[in-house]
Design a protein around this motif. Structure first.
Motif, short mmCIF file in Angstrom:
data_model
loop_
_atom_site.label_atom_id
_atom_site.label_comp_id
_atom_site.label_asym_id
_atom_site.label_seq_id
_atom_site.Cartn_x
_atom_site.Cartn_y
_atom_site.Cartn_z
N ALA A 46 0.83 -1.21 0.00
CA ALA A 46 0.00 0.00 0.00
C ALA A 46 0.86 1.26 0.00
N LEU A 47 1.89 1.27 0.81
CA LEU A 47 2.76 2.44 0.90
C LEU A 47 3.57 2.64 -0.37
N LEU A 48 4.23 1.59 -0.83
CA LEU A 48 5.10 1.72 -1.99
C LEU A 48 4.30 2.02 -3.25
N GLN A 49 3.13 1.38 -3.39
CA GLN A 49 2.31 1.66 -4.57
C GLN A 49 1.72 3.07 -4.51
N SER A 50 1.48 3.59 -3.33
CA SER A 50 1.00 4.97 -3.20
C SER A 50 2.04 5.94 -3.75
N ILE A 51 3.29 5.69 -3.42
CA ILE A 51 4.37 6.54 -3.94
C ILE A 51 4.45 6.43 -5.45
N GLU A 52 4.38 5.18 -5.96
CA GLU A 52 4.46 4.98 -7.41
C GLU A 52 3.29 5.64 -8.14
N LEU A 53 2.10 5.62 -7.52
CA LEU A 53 0.96 6.26 -8.17
C LEU A 53 1.13 7.78 -8.18
N ALA A 54 1.71 8.35 -7.13
CA ALA A 54 1.99 9.79 -7.13
C ALA A 54 2.94 10.15 -8.26
N VAL A 55 3.98 9.33 -8.45
CA VAL A 55 4.93 9.56 -9.54
C VAL A 55 4.23 9.46 -10.89
N ALA A 56 3.42 8.42 -11.06
CA ALA A 56 2.71 8.23 -12.33
C ALA A 56 1.74 9.38 -12.59
N ALA A 57 1.01 9.81 -11.56
CA ALA A 57 0.05 10.90 -11.73
C ALA A 57 0.74 12.19 -12.14
N GLU A 58 1.90 12.45 -11.55
CA GLU A 58 2.65 13.65 -11.95
C GLU A 58 3.06 13.56 -13.42
N GLU A 59 3.52 12.40 -13.85
CA GLU A 59 3.94 12.23 -15.24
C GLU A 59 2.77 12.41 -16.20
N LEU A 60 1.56 12.06 -15.75
CA LEU A 60 0.37 12.20 -16.59
C LEU A 60 -0.15 13.63 -16.64
N GLY A 61 0.36 14.50 -15.75
CA GLY A 61 -0.10 15.88 -15.73
C GLY A 61 -1.14 16.18 -14.68
N ALA A 62 -1.41 15.24 -13.79
CA ALA A 62 -2.34 15.49 -12.70
C ALA A 62 -1.72 16.48 -11.71
N ASP A 63 -2.56 17.07 -10.87
CA ASP A 63 -2.12 18.16 -10.00
C ASP A 63 -1.97 17.76 -8.53
N GLY A 64 -2.54 16.62 -8.12
CA GLY A 64 -2.49 16.30 -6.70
C GLY A 64 -2.53 14.81 -6.42
N ALA A 65 -1.80 14.42 -5.36
CA ALA A 65 -1.83 13.05 -4.85
C ALA A 65 -2.21 13.13 -3.38
N TYR A 66 -3.41 12.67 -3.06
CA TYR A 66 -3.94 12.79 -1.70
C TYR A 66 -4.22 11.40 -1.14
N PHE A 67 -4.05 11.28 0.17
CA PHE A 67 -4.17 9.98 0.81
C PHE A 67 -5.07 10.08 2.05
N ARG A 68 -5.96 9.10 2.18
CA ARG A 68 -6.84 8.97 3.33
C ARG A 68 -6.03 8.44 4.51
N VAL A 69 -6.46 8.78 5.72
CA VAL A 69 -5.78 8.32 6.94
C VAL A 69 -6.80 7.63 7.83
N HIS A 70 -6.58 6.35 8.13
CA HIS A 70 -7.45 5.60 9.04
C HIS A 70 -6.58 4.83 10.03
N HIS A 71 -6.97 4.86 11.29
CA HIS A 71 -6.24 4.13 12.33
C HIS A 71 -6.93 2.80 12.63
N PHE A 72 -6.15 1.82 13.08
CA PHE A 72 -6.65 0.49 13.42
C PHE A 72 -7.32 -0.18 12.22
N ALA A 73 -6.85 0.14 11.02
CA ALA A 73 -7.45 -0.41 9.80
C ALA A 73 -6.35 -0.82 8.84
N ARG A 74 -6.66 -1.77 7.95
CA ARG A 74 -5.71 -2.14 6.91
C ARG A 74 -5.80 -1.13 5.78
N GLN A 75 -5.40 0.06 6.14
CA GLN A 75 -5.36 1.20 5.23
C GLN A 75 -4.17 2.06 5.63
#
Length: 339
Positions: A26-55
């Motif tokens: 989840a963590l490493l793919q989140s970073i890779e998606l931010a990189v990919a989104a930037e390359e595509l021309g997107a403007d933001g990479a945002y992440f949800r935060v949940h405690h005690f969850a597989r997130q």
């Protein structure tokens, strides 16, 4: 031009169809998606935060790592549950991550969402003061955080410090200039949106509002945004505010898109019960691009927001989510005047 980014919930599950099997995935793919989104021309990479969850949980290591791998894209949260936070320690983490990214953090904070455990913030050592609620505590933590990141000194220096101090009272370090103007409040109602404006925070509004007046979701959200902007003007803030909305949008342009989202074409708003009251949930937009253009053109909240966050199904993997983002940027954004 409307800013367009993605919002990931960062789920992982050890199931047959998940491309995200572990917290590391989840963590490493989140970073890779931010990189990919930037390359595509997107403007933001945002992440949800949940405690005690597989997130995704603690956001700042992720934001710092994504900041080190990218150069332009905004990096944010949607949202950090302030019931769980130590405001001063959070100020240190946020300052460090913002400096690593070169001042690109856009932090969404709020009272939080329904939890995985009962009163989970108590396990983190936070208990509402007598006669107050957990929502009151979240706002108290938020206001202290906002105060600290202004950068003014407040702590009395030790007369015999280990290292020399600058003159005067000391502040939390590292200080990130400008971060105070890049804090968003995740508002679930019209009243909390007005409170956010009074405090000088940007507005982050998702696909859920914890109230229902009987009108379509996008109209209720547009009213929330207008109330926010009216309150901002009344407060007399000197800078312009920002407003984001979140949407689930899936252009069907491939056989895989059709297999995954064809049944969502007839999605509608839903009304449910959350936190002791009615709540209205926004619909999913799925379909052929021309039909989505027509439907999205009627979404009053998207029209008046400056930032659109696409909620992505992260368990389908980086490649597919990059495809979704690219489809929106290519097939919808130009036709709708977002680009």
């Amino acid at each position: 031009m409307k800013r367009i980014g993605f919002l990931s919930f960062g789920h992982w599950a050890e199931t047959q169809h998940s491309q995200v099997r572990s917290a590391a995935d989840a963590l490493l793919q989140s970073i890779e998606l931010a990189v990919a989104a930037e390359e595509l021309g997107a403007d933001g990479a945002y992440f949800r935060v949940h405690h005690f969850a597989r997130q995704l949980g603690s956001p700042f290591p992720l934001l710092a790592a994504a900041g080190a791998r990218t150069s332009r894209i905004e990096l944010g949260t949607g949202i950090i549950d302030m019931r769980y936070e130590n405001p001063l320690y959070m100020a240190e983490d946020a300052g460090a991550a913002d400096l690593i990214s070169g001042g690109r953090l856009q932090l969404g904070i709020s009272r939080g969402s329904p939890e995985q455990v009962v009163d989970g913030y108590r396990y983190f050592g936070h208990v509402p003061a007598e006669g107050t609620t957990d929502a009151d505590m979240a706002r108290e933590h938020a206001l202290r955080f906002l105060e600290v990141i202004e950068g003014e000194g407040f702590a009395e220096p030790h007369p015999r410090p280990m290292f020399p101090n600058p003159p005067g009272l000391l502040r939390v370090e590292p200080h990130a200039p400008g971060l105070r103007d890049r804090i968003w409040w995740g508002a679930g109602s019209r009243a909390t949106a007005e409170w956010a404006a009074e405090q000088g925070m940007n507005l982050m509004s998702s696909t859920l509002l914890t109230e229902d007046t009987g009108v379509p979701f996008h109209q209720l959200q547009a009213e929330q945004i207008q109330r926010y902007r009216d309150a901002w003007e009344t407060a007399g803030h000197q800078r312009e505010s920002r407003v984001s909305v979140s949407r689930s949008i899936f252009p069907i342009v491939s056989d895989l898109d059709k297999a995954l989202f064809w049944q969502q074409r007839e999605s509608t708003d839903q009304v449910g019960w959350i936190d002791g009251g009615n709540a209205r949930f926004g619909k999913t937009y799925a379909g052929e691009p021309d039909k989505l253009v027509a439907a999205l053109a009627e979404d009053e909240a998207i029209a008046v927001a400056d930032t659109l966050l696409l909620t992505v199904p992260n368990q389908l993997g980086v490649d597919y989510n990059a495809h979704v983002i690219e489809s929106v940027l290519t097939h919808l954004a130009p036709e709708l005047g977002w680009r």
